[in-house]
Design an enzyme around this catalytic site. Structure first.
Site, PDB file in Angstrom:
ATOM      1  N   CYS A  65       0.922  -1.252  -0.058  1.00  0.00           N
ATOM      2  CA  CYS A  65      -0.201  -0.006  -0.593  1.00  0.00           C
ATOM      3  C   CYS A  65       0.644   1.512   0.125  1.00  0.00           C
ATOM      4  O   CYS A  65       2.058   0.931   1.228  1.00  0.00           O
ATOM      5  CB  CYS A  65      -0.858   0.388   1.608  1.00  0.00           C
ATOM      6  SG  CYS A  65      -2.116   0.799   1.287  1.00  0.00           S
ATOM      7  N   CYS A  69      -0.702   4.753   7.128  1.00  0.00           N
ATOM      8  CA  CYS A  69      -0.766   4.636   8.374  1.00  0.00           C
ATOM      9  C   CYS A  69      -0.388   4.070   9.466  1.00  0.00           C
ATOM     10  O   CYS A  69       0.496   2.546   9.146  1.00  0.00           O
ATOM     11  CB  CYS A  69      -2.427   3.865   7.724  1.00  0.00           C
ATOM     12  SG  CYS A  69      -2.859   4.695   6.951  1.00  0.00           S
ATOM     13  N   CYS A  72      -0.146   0.244  10.170  1.00  0.00           N
ATOM     14  CA  CYS A  72      -0.779  -1.009   9.017  1.00  0.00           C
ATOM     15  C   CYS A  72       0.092  -1.422   8.840  1.00  0.00           C
ATOM     16  O   CYS A  72       1.719  -1.246   8.585  1.00  0.00           O
ATOM     17  CB  CYS A  72      -1.647  -0.585   8.370  1.00  0.00           C
ATOM     18  SG  CYS A  72      -1.898  -1.556   7.069  1.00  0.00           S
ATOM     19  N   CYS A 109     -16.840  -9.362   3.762  1.00  0.00           N
ATOM     20  CA  CYS A 109     -16.276  -8.352   4.148  1.00  0.00           C
ATOM     21  C   CYS A 109     -14.916  -8.346   2.721  1.00  0.00           C
ATOM     22  O   CYS A 109     -13.555  -9.256   3.309  1.00  0.00           O
ATOM     23  CB  CYS A 109     -15.362  -7.959   4.944  1.00  0.00           C
ATOM     24  SG  CYS A 109     -16.634  -7.542   6.223  1.00  0.00           S
ATOM     25  N   CYS A 142     -19.955  -6.663   2.018  1.00  0.00           N
ATOM     26  CA  CYS A 142     -19.718  -5.455   2.443  1.00  0.00           C
ATOM     27  C   CYS A 142     -17.458  -5.509   1.113  1.00  0.00           C
ATOM     28  O   CYS A 142     -17.254  -5.880   1.750  1.00  0.00           O
ATOM     29  CB  CYS A 142     -19.562  -4.774   4.135  1.00  0.00           C
ATOM     30  SG  CYS A 142     -18.477  -3.588   4.747  1.00  0.00           S
ATOM     31  N   CYS A 202     -20.055   1.020   7.164  1.00  0.00           N
ATOM     32  CA  CYS A 202     -19.555   1.178   8.026  1.00  0.00           C
ATOM     33  C   CYS A 202     -18.294   1.442   8.038  1.00  0.00           C
ATOM     34  O   CYS A 202     -17.124   1.875   7.417  1.00  0.00           O
ATOM     35  CB  CYS A 202     -19.041  -0.758   7.376  1.00  0.00           C
ATOM     36  SG  CYS A 202     -17.881  -1.701   9.027  1.00  0.00           S
ATOM     37  N   ARG A 272     -19.069  -3.783  16.272  1.00  0.00           N
ATOM     38  CA  ARG A 272     -18.129  -5.356  16.054  1.00  0.00           C
ATOM     39  C   ARG A 272     -17.122  -5.394  17.192  1.00  0.00           C
ATOM     40  O   ARG A 272     -16.511  -4.090  16.861  1.00  0.00           O
ATOM     41  CB  ARG A 272     -17.858  -5.696  14.891  1.00  0.00           C
ATOM     42  CG  ARG A 272     -17.749  -6.696  14.171  1.00  0.00           C
ATOM     43  CD  ARG A 272     -17.367  -6.780  12.707  1.00  0.00           C
ATOM     44  NE  ARG A 272     -18.217  -6.432  12.219  1.00  0.00           N
ATOM     45  CZ  ARG A 272     -18.529  -5.371  10.236  1.00  0.00           C
ATOM     46  NH1 ARG A 272     -17.471  -5.386   9.791  1.00  0.00           N
ATOM     47  NH2 ARG A 272     -20.108  -4.927  10.049  1.00  0.00           N
TER      48      ARG A 272
END
Length: 421
Positions: A65, A69, A72, A109, A142, A202, A272
């Site tokens: 990526c 972040c 991550c 998901c 999702c 979400c 969740r």
């Protein structure tokens, strides 16, 4: 406690607590913990009974990526030894999803690392959604693909997506300390795009990144204001090779307080229990089921979760039941608020705030995807860091690396080894 009686009363009326009340939940003592759990449980049972919704993650594209972040494992410059692969073919993703559905998952998901999808990526994910729904007509899907451009949420909705996941992760005030390559406002914009397109929103948070109680309250209040139908609460798994590798700040008791605070602030939404539950809650996971009404089944994006059968046994042993595909997750006042364009998964359709603070009369959803989502670690965000615990260890010392607690995923999507579901 007068505080808990007040919070229960407000939760049953879908009334917003004050910030002071939310902060007071986080400040309760260990002696008061079971009372806090019991109070949050009354609110949970009012809106969701004893049902537990199972969600299953499929990592469509792992690693590499370009975003930074700090939490991550798939970030730019990450030295975490995770699986790295490009897009799964629709049939491969459908096969991976089938394992979760067979294990009892009601929602799949679909997560992909990256800043956000191109229009071609959206078309690719659309074909994957169609392939999954051909085999499992009633399953919810999702998508968790990162920051959305104009029109992309509508295309996902047209392809059959029911929801879109994109976590806020932390408070607006401290977001710049966690990520530099995009902003908190970018994340809010994507959640609003998804909601406006009729997708069930979400969006959740990551706890354990060094934030204050005020930060936690700020982000949960923001999620309520955004009218998220699902709020994944992730607990940071400090992957070696990431900037937050030494942030072991959570105890099982603190995790339960954070979950309870989220339930009191968002009483009638799907809260969740997401990434990091096995590591930080450990043997207290069953207690959390009294607060949350949704968990991820099996593995996460880049790390392994506890065995799927262990999840099912935990739910049954704690006196809860798995929510079936024929059951509407959200209470009627939320699911019925969906517009004709929406409707999926009890989408609020942009109606009202998550039980907005005007009281019962005004009603209203992180192992995260492409740099800014939350569907369980989309693009390595919170859920992506979730990991299993082979044995229940002592609480990690602050600043200590605990590679023994984090098992990198080596099975399921992107491998030839059977998934954990």
């Amino acid at each position: 406690m007068d505080l808990l009686n007040t919070l229960v009363d407000k939760g049953l009326r879908r009334e917003l607590p004050t910030r002071e009340e939310a902060l007071a939940v986080l400040a309760t003592s260990d002696d008061e913990l079971l009372d806090v759990v019991a109070a949050a449980g009354k609110v949970r049972r009012q809106w969701f009974g004893r049902r537990v919704k199972l969600n299953y993650l499929v990592n469509l594209k792992s690693g590499l990526c370009p975003e930074d972040c700090s939490y991550c494992s798939q970030r730019l410059g990450s030295k975490a030894e995770i699986l790295k692969y490009t897009w799964l073919k629709p049939e491969e993703a459908s096969q991976a999803a089938a394992a979760g559905v067979a294990g009892g998952a009601k929602r799949v998901c679909l997560v992909a690392s990256g800043r956000g999808p191109t229009d071609r990526d959206v078309e690719r994910v659309g074909r994957t959604i169609e392939a999954i729904k051909e085999q499992n007509e009633d399953i919810e899907v999702c998508a968790c693909l990162g920051l959305l451009s104009d029109g992309q949420a509508e295309k996902l909705r047209e392809a059959g997506a029911d929801a879109y996941n994109h976590n806020l992760n932390t408070s607006e005030a401290t977001y710049g300390q966690i990520t530099k390559t995009h902003t908190y406002a970018d994340r809010v914009d994507t959640v609003e795009k998804a909601h406006a397109a009729g997708l069930s929103a979400c969006s959740g948070l990551i706890a354990g990144m060094g934030e204050t109680d005020e930060d936690l309250v700020d982000v949960v209040f923001s999620l309520r204001e955004l009218d998220a139908d699902s709020v994944p609460v992730n607990f940071l798994i400090p992957f070696e090779g990431t900037p937050l590798a030494k942030e072991w700040n959570l105890t099982p008791q603190r995790c339960l307080r954070i979950l309870a605070m989220a339930r009191f602030v968002c009483p009638d939404v799907e809260v969740r229990l997401a990434g990091g539950r096995e590591v930080h809650l450990r043997s207290l996971q069953p207690l959390a089921l009294n607060i949350v009404n949704s968990i991820f089944l099996g593995d996460y994006l880049t790390s392994e979760g506890q065995a799927g059968q262990a999840d099912l046994d935990m739910i049954a042993d704690a006196g809860f039941e798995v929510e079936g595909a024929g059951t509407t997750t959200l209470p009627a006042h939320r699911s019925d608020a969906a517009t004709p364009a929406g409707g999926g998964c009890g989408s609020g359709g942009g109606a009202s705030l998550c039980g907005s603070g005007a009281g019962a009369a005004s009603d209203t959803d992180a192992d995260a995807a492409g740099c800014g989502s939350a569907c369980g670690g989309c693009s390595g965000h919170a859920h992506a860091e979730a990991a299993p615990v082979a044995a229940q260890p002592a609480q990690a010392e602050p600043g200590a690396l605990r590679s023994d607690l984090v098992a990198v995923r080596r099975r399921g999507a992107g491998t030839d080894i059977a998934p954990n579901a």
